[in-house]
Enzyme design. Structure first.
Site, PDB file in Angstrom:
ATOM      1  N   SER A 255       0.828  -1.208   0.000  1.00  0.00           N
ATOM      2  CA  SER A 255       0.000   0.000   0.000  1.00  0.00           C
ATOM      3  C   SER A 255       0.861   1.256   0.000  1.00  0.00           C
ATOM      4  CB  SER A 255      -0.945   0.012   1.200  1.00  0.00           C
ATOM      5  OG  SER A 255      -0.226   0.175   2.412  1.00  0.00           O
TER       6      SER A 255
ATOM      7  N   ALA B 156      -2.393   0.359  10.220  1.00  0.00           N
ATOM      8  CA  ALA B 156      -1.745  -0.960  10.222  1.00  0.00           C
ATOM      9  C   ALA B 156      -1.791  -1.610   8.827  1.00  0.00           C
ATOM     10  CB  ALA B 156      -2.426  -1.867  11.241  1.00  0.00           C
ATOM     11  N   PRO B 157      -0.681  -2.249   8.421  1.00  0.00           N
ATOM     12  CA  PRO B 157       0.587  -2.454   9.149  1.00  0.00           C
ATOM     13  C   PRO B 157       1.584  -1.305   9.032  1.00  0.00           C
ATOM     14  CG  PRO B 157       0.674  -3.598   7.060  1.00  0.00           C
ATOM     15  CD  PRO B 157      -0.706  -2.996   7.146  1.00  0.00           C
ATOM     16  N   GLY B 158       1.208  -0.213   8.319  1.00  0.00           N
ATOM     17  CA  GLY B 158       2.053   0.977   8.359  1.00  0.00           C
ATOM     18  C   GLY B 158       2.630   1.434   7.046  1.00  0.00           C
ATOM     19  N   GLY B 159       2.084   0.990   5.921  1.00  0.00           N
ATOM     20  CA  GLY B 159       2.628   1.388   4.619  1.00  0.00           C
ATOM     21  C   GLY B 159       2.587   2.883   4.389  1.00  0.00           C
TER      22      GLY B 159
ATOM     23  N   ASP C 297      -4.668   3.037  14.736  1.00  0.00           N
ATOM     24  CA  ASP C 297      -5.222   1.742  14.329  1.00  0.00           C
ATOM     25  C   ASP C 297      -5.165   0.800  15.515  1.00  0.00           C
ATOM     26  OD1 ASP C 297      -5.750  -0.839  13.025  1.00  0.00           O
ATOM     27  OD2 ASP C 297      -5.361   0.231  11.158  1.00  0.00           O
TER      28      ASP C 297
ATOM     29  N   ASP D 123      -9.856   3.953  17.100  1.00  0.00           N
ATOM     30  CA  ASP D 123     -10.668   3.855  15.886  1.00  0.00           C
ATOM     31  C   ASP D 123     -10.467   5.117  15.048  1.00  0.00           C
ATOM     32  OD1 ASP D 123     -12.575   3.657  13.916  1.00  0.00           O
ATOM     33  OD2 ASP D 123     -14.256   3.270  15.270  1.00  0.00           O
TER      34      ASP D 123
ATOM     35  N   ASP E 268      -6.530   5.221   4.498  1.00  0.00           N
ATOM     36  CA  ASP E 268      -6.768   4.127   3.552  1.00  0.00           C
ATOM     37  C   ASP E 268      -7.620   3.051   4.217  1.00  0.00           C
ATOM     38  OD1 ASP E 268      -6.595   2.700   1.169  1.00  0.00           O
ATOM     39  OD2 ASP E 268      -4.718   1.709   1.721  1.00  0.00           O
TER      40      ASP E 268
ATOM     41  N   LYS F 299     -13.100   3.381  -1.446  1.00  0.00           N
ATOM     42  CA  LYS F 299     -13.288   2.042  -2.001  1.00  0.00           C
ATOM     43  C   LYS F 299     -14.630   2.005  -2.733  1.00  0.00           C
ATOM     44  CE  LYS F 299      -9.713   1.088   0.638  1.00  0.00           C
ATOM     45  NZ  LYS F 299      -8.342   0.913   0.139  1.00  0.00           N
TER      46      LYS F 299
END
Length: 356
Positions: A193, A226-229, A245, A265, A281, A310
């Site tokens: 990502s 998460a996971p942190g891209g 997250d 959240d 994202d 999305k």
């Protein structure tokens, strides 16, 4: 005689969305026409009375589902594989009465659709470009050295015996063949990502804006990190990041000293002061994301943002338009909004927003 048309590249499978976008925008601009395409072809032809005028009325930067926007010059089906160059030169020589004021092109790009059927044409595109360039220069159609100030000539192979001649203006088109900014995955990136945010910064901001808007020690938040891209991209650009997250982040991000991980959240967390950047994202309905993004600007929680919407499986252009209009309305302030389906996106679009 070839109908006047725009030729636009897009992600394979999103031809209906691009066709709907072009049809609606062209009608609103006073240049009605009709789209011609096939599912999974990777391109749309938009037939219109004056394609050059429509191109001026629809800046490439405003289009969402078009990776590239070209004005079609000639459609050349049934080419003889032993001599494709002669009919192309003849087609260019016949442009004198077309109304296009082009005496010489600055660059030649030989392309093919980014689709299952188009990718086998990559070898032909490479080899044919090497053969065509000297012929164009000899005929006076191509400058002796690349000149980015002049219009660009595109040869688009739709099949081995079918090519389209088209042109683009460097200031009103993607600066990469096929409109694709090809980026390499960095071995330290926590996820793929990261490529989406890197492409967004490259595509949705110009050089001057990147220098001004992306600087060391800026304060940023990454919602749904998460996971942190995306956190990793912001950190690499010198920012201090609050990553929001409930899921885990890659340990290397936490060890950097520039990332604070809040297990919260992203739809309810809010900063204590105005941040330079917010990115998001999160996998959620586009309407809900757009509403939350609008809240961030309405409450002055950030100065600029990049976020993904999305898209549903059906009526994706309609949902895109509705969500972006709702976002601007709910922000309660004039906004600069740019949106595009990036090469590294999938069933989504990426949006940059900042107050005017």
């Amino acid at each position: 005689m070839t109908d006047s048309a725009l030729l636009c590249w897009c992600r394979a499978g999103f031809e209906p969305e691009l066709a709907a976008e072009l049809s609606e925008r062209a009608a609103l601009a006073g240049h009605p026409g009709y789209a011609r395409t096939q599912r999974n072809s990777g391109y749309v032809e938009f037939i219109v009375e004056d394609a050059a005028a429509l191109s001026r009325a629809l800046p490439w930067s405003k289009l969402i589902f078009a990776r590239q926007k070209l004005v079609r010059l000639a459609d050349l089906p049934n080419l003889n594989p032993t001599d494709r160059i002669t009919p192309m030169l003849a087609a260019l020589d016949a442009l004198g009465g077309s109304g296009l004021n082009v005496s010489m092109f600055g660059e030649l790009w030989v392309e093919h659709p980014d689709s299952d059927d188009g990718k086998p044409l990559a070898g032909l595109a490479r080899s044919f470009g090497n053969a065509l360039r000297p012929a164009l220069r000899k005929a006076g159609w191509l400058s002796k050295a690349d000149d980015a100030r002049r219009p660009r000539l595109h040869v688009a192979f739709l099949a081995g015996d079918h090519a389209v001649l088209a042109m683009s203006e460097p200031y009103d088109s993607a600066p990469w063949p096929l409109g694709i900014a090809r980026l390499r995955m960095h071995p330290d990136a926590p996820s793929r990502s990261a490529l989406k945010l890197e492409e967004a910064l490259l595509t949705l901001l110009d050089d001057e804006e990147r220098e001004r808007r992306v600087r060391d020690n800026m304060q940023a938040a990454d919602l749904g990190a998460a996971p942190g891209g995306w956190t990793w991209v912001l950190m690499r650009n010198g920012m201090k990041v609050t990553s929001v997250d409930n899921g885990p982040l890659k340990q290397a991000l936490l060890d950097s000293g520039r990332v604070d991980h809040l297990r919260a959240d992203g739809f309810t967390w809010q900063p204590k002061r105005t941040l330079d950047w917010m990115v998001c994202d999160m996998v959620e309905s586009p309407a809900r994301v757009a509403e939350r993004m609008a809240t961030w600007f309405r409450e002055n929680w950030c100065r600029q943002a990049i976020f993904n919407l999305k898209l549903p499986m059906k009526k994706r252009w309609e949902e895109t338009r509705i969500c972006l209009e709702a976002f601007e309305h709910q922000a309660h302030r004039p906004m600069i909004v740019r949106a595009r389906q990036l090469y590294h996106d999938r069933e989504e679009i990426t949006v940059f927003a900042t107050p005017k």
